[in-house]
Write a protein that holds these residues in place. Sequence first.
Motif, short mmCIF file in Angstrom:
data_model
loop_
_atom_site.label_atom_id
_atom_site.label_comp_id
_atom_site.label_asym_id
_atom_site.label_seq_id
_atom_site.Cartn_x
_atom_site.Cartn_y
_atom_site.Cartn_z
N LYS A 130 0.81 -1.16 -0.02
CA LYS A 130 0.18 -0.06 -0.12
C LYS A 130 0.90 1.36 0.14
O LYS A 130 0.44 2.12 -0.54
CB LYS A 130 -0.97 -0.01 1.02
N PHE A 131 2.12 1.26 0.52
CA PHE A 131 2.78 2.41 0.82
C PHE A 131 3.35 2.75 -0.69
O PHE A 131 3.23 3.86 -1.03
CB PHE A 131 4.06 1.94 1.63
N TRP A 132 3.71 1.62 -1.47
CA TRP A 132 4.30 1.82 -2.77
C TRP A 132 3.26 2.43 -3.67
O TRP A 132 3.42 3.15 -4.64
CB TRP A 132 5.25 0.92 -3.26
N GLN A 133 1.96 1.83 -3.58
CA GLN A 133 0.74 2.36 -4.27
C GLN A 133 0.73 3.58 -4.16
O GLN A 133 0.18 4.49 -5.06
CB GLN A 133 -0.23 1.16 -4.05
N PHE A 134 0.37 3.96 -2.88
CA PHE A 134 0.42 5.47 -2.63
C PHE A 134 1.20 6.18 -3.24
O PHE A 134 1.05 7.37 -3.66
CB PHE A 134 0.36 5.57 -1.15
N VAL A 135 2.51 5.91 -3.22
CA VAL A 135 3.69 6.57 -3.74
C VAL A 135 3.57 6.82 -5.24
O VAL A 135 3.77 7.95 -5.66
CB VAL A 135 5.04 6.07 -3.42
N GLU A 136 3.16 5.89 -5.89
CA GLU A 136 2.79 6.01 -7.21
C GLU A 136 1.73 6.89 -7.65
O GLU A 136 1.84 7.64 -8.57
CB GLU A 136 2.50 4.66 -7.75
N THR A 137 0.75 7.04 -6.65
CA THR A 137 -0.50 8.00 -7.11
C THR A 137 0.00 9.43 -7.13
O THR A 137 -0.45 10.28 -7.54
CB THR A 137 -1.59 7.70 -6.04
N VAL A 138 1.01 9.74 -5.92
CA VAL A 138 1.50 10.81 -5.63
C VAL A 138 2.48 11.40 -6.77
O VAL A 138 2.31 12.55 -7.24
CB VAL A 138 2.42 10.77 -4.41
N TYR A 185 24.22 0.02 5.38
CA TYR A 185 23.28 -0.55 6.46
C TYR A 185 21.80 -0.03 6.18
O TYR A 185 21.71 1.14 6.10
CB TYR A 185 23.78 -0.18 7.85
N LEU A 186 20.99 -1.01 6.31
CA LEU A 186 19.55 -0.53 6.21
C LEU A 186 18.77 -0.92 7.65
O LEU A 186 18.90 -1.89 8.11
CB LEU A 186 18.93 -1.70 4.87
N PHE A 187 17.83 0.13 7.62
CA PHE A 187 17.05 -0.10 8.99
C PHE A 187 15.86 -0.69 8.85
O PHE A 187 15.39 -1.00 7.71
CB PHE A 187 16.67 1.62 9.47
N GLU A 188 15.37 -1.17 9.77
CA GLU A 188 14.12 -1.96 9.85
C GLU A 188 13.03 -1.45 9.08
O GLU A 188 12.30 -2.01 8.51
CB GLU A 188 13.61 -2.43 11.33
N ARG A 189 12.73 -0.09 9.44
CA ARG A 189 11.69 0.79 9.02
C ARG A 189 11.92 1.38 7.55
O ARG A 189 11.25 2.32 7.12
CB ARG A 189 11.18 1.90 10.06
N ASP A 190 13.06 1.02 6.86
CA ASP A 190 13.24 1.47 5.41
C ASP A 190 12.22 0.89 4.60
O ASP A 190 11.87 -0.15 4.88
CB ASP A 190 14.71 1.06 5.10
N HIS A 191 11.88 1.95 3.84
CA HIS A 191 10.77 1.51 2.64
C HIS A 191 11.61 0.90 1.58
O HIS A 191 12.17 1.71 0.68
CB HIS A 191 10.05 2.67 2.07
N LYS A 192 11.45 -0.51 1.28
CA LYS A 192 12.21 -1.19 0.00
C LYS A 192 11.08 -1.56 -1.01
O LYS A 192 9.88 -1.79 -0.71
CB LYS A 192 12.76 -2.34 0.47
N PHE A 193 11.54 -1.14 -2.27
CA PHE A 193 10.59 -1.30 -3.41
C PHE A 193 10.67 -2.63 -3.65
O PHE A 193 11.66 -3.52 -3.59
CB PHE A 193 11.51 -0.46 -4.68
N PRO A 194 9.52 -3.32 -3.77
CA PRO A 194 9.29 -4.59 -3.96
C PRO A 194 10.12 -5.23 -4.94
O PRO A 194 10.13 -4.63 -6.39
CB PRO A 194 7.74 -4.82 -4.17
#
Length: 262
Positions: free
Chosen positions: A50-58, A153-162
């Motif tokens: 849902k996060f990336w779907q929302f980003v696409e609409t923006v 280093y990547l954090f747990e809350r990082d937003h990774k593109f599928p």
Amino acid sequence: MDISNSILTWNVSSPALFCSAVWFIASDSFCLHLLWIFNSEFMAEESNEKFWQFVETVTELAVYKQTESDYSYYNLILKKAGQFLDNIHINLLKFAFSIRAYSPTIQMSQQVAAEEPPPDGCAAFVVVHTKRTCKTSELKKLLSKAASRPRPYLFERDHKFPTSSENLPVVILYAEIGTRAFAEFHRVLSKKSKNGKILYVLRHYIKKPSSRKMYLSGYGVELAIKDTEYKALDDIQIKATTDATVENETGADEVQGFLLGN
């Protein structure tokens, strides 16, 4: 008061009031623009998809025009969020805004970006294994030797593109969603990620954050300690007093339920 009822009936009729509740800043238009970030974090708690779907609409939206009213832009934000949320979640989203639930998350990303540090004059920039740039044209050059440099280093809350695999060169984008700079980078990075060439990670970054302090919701705790005074007594004196009382009670005469002493 039932807090669940207060959440479900939460309503904000004024965009100006809505902004002041979310972030203390100097510009109302900047405040409204910042709500895209808050929206995205709310979506991320629902799911990464849902996060990336929302980003696409923006990225598909036209750039905000100064001639439009704040109220119409505010309604546009809620309309876009409504594509992925029902009415109950929309009200929960408004409540999350009012208590600034995602401000610490955004501030964390801002702090991480400051430690890179950002290139001068860049509204958005990428980091490819310690190398930075704010030009999409330089991505190919940075990716060519990315494997020879340390992996970030990547954090747990990082937003990774599928993507099907994470064993790829990591490209971290620091940008503010809803801006031209973000849209330009996102189109390039999402395409490369879909083709299996990179692991695309998004972190929020605001080029010119407000210098005013932000107030977060919270609560206070009071510790009240009772002042108790302890007294030391002589056991011998207590025993003598008790024995005398018993003797007096033993020698008393009972008259119609009353004890009369000698």
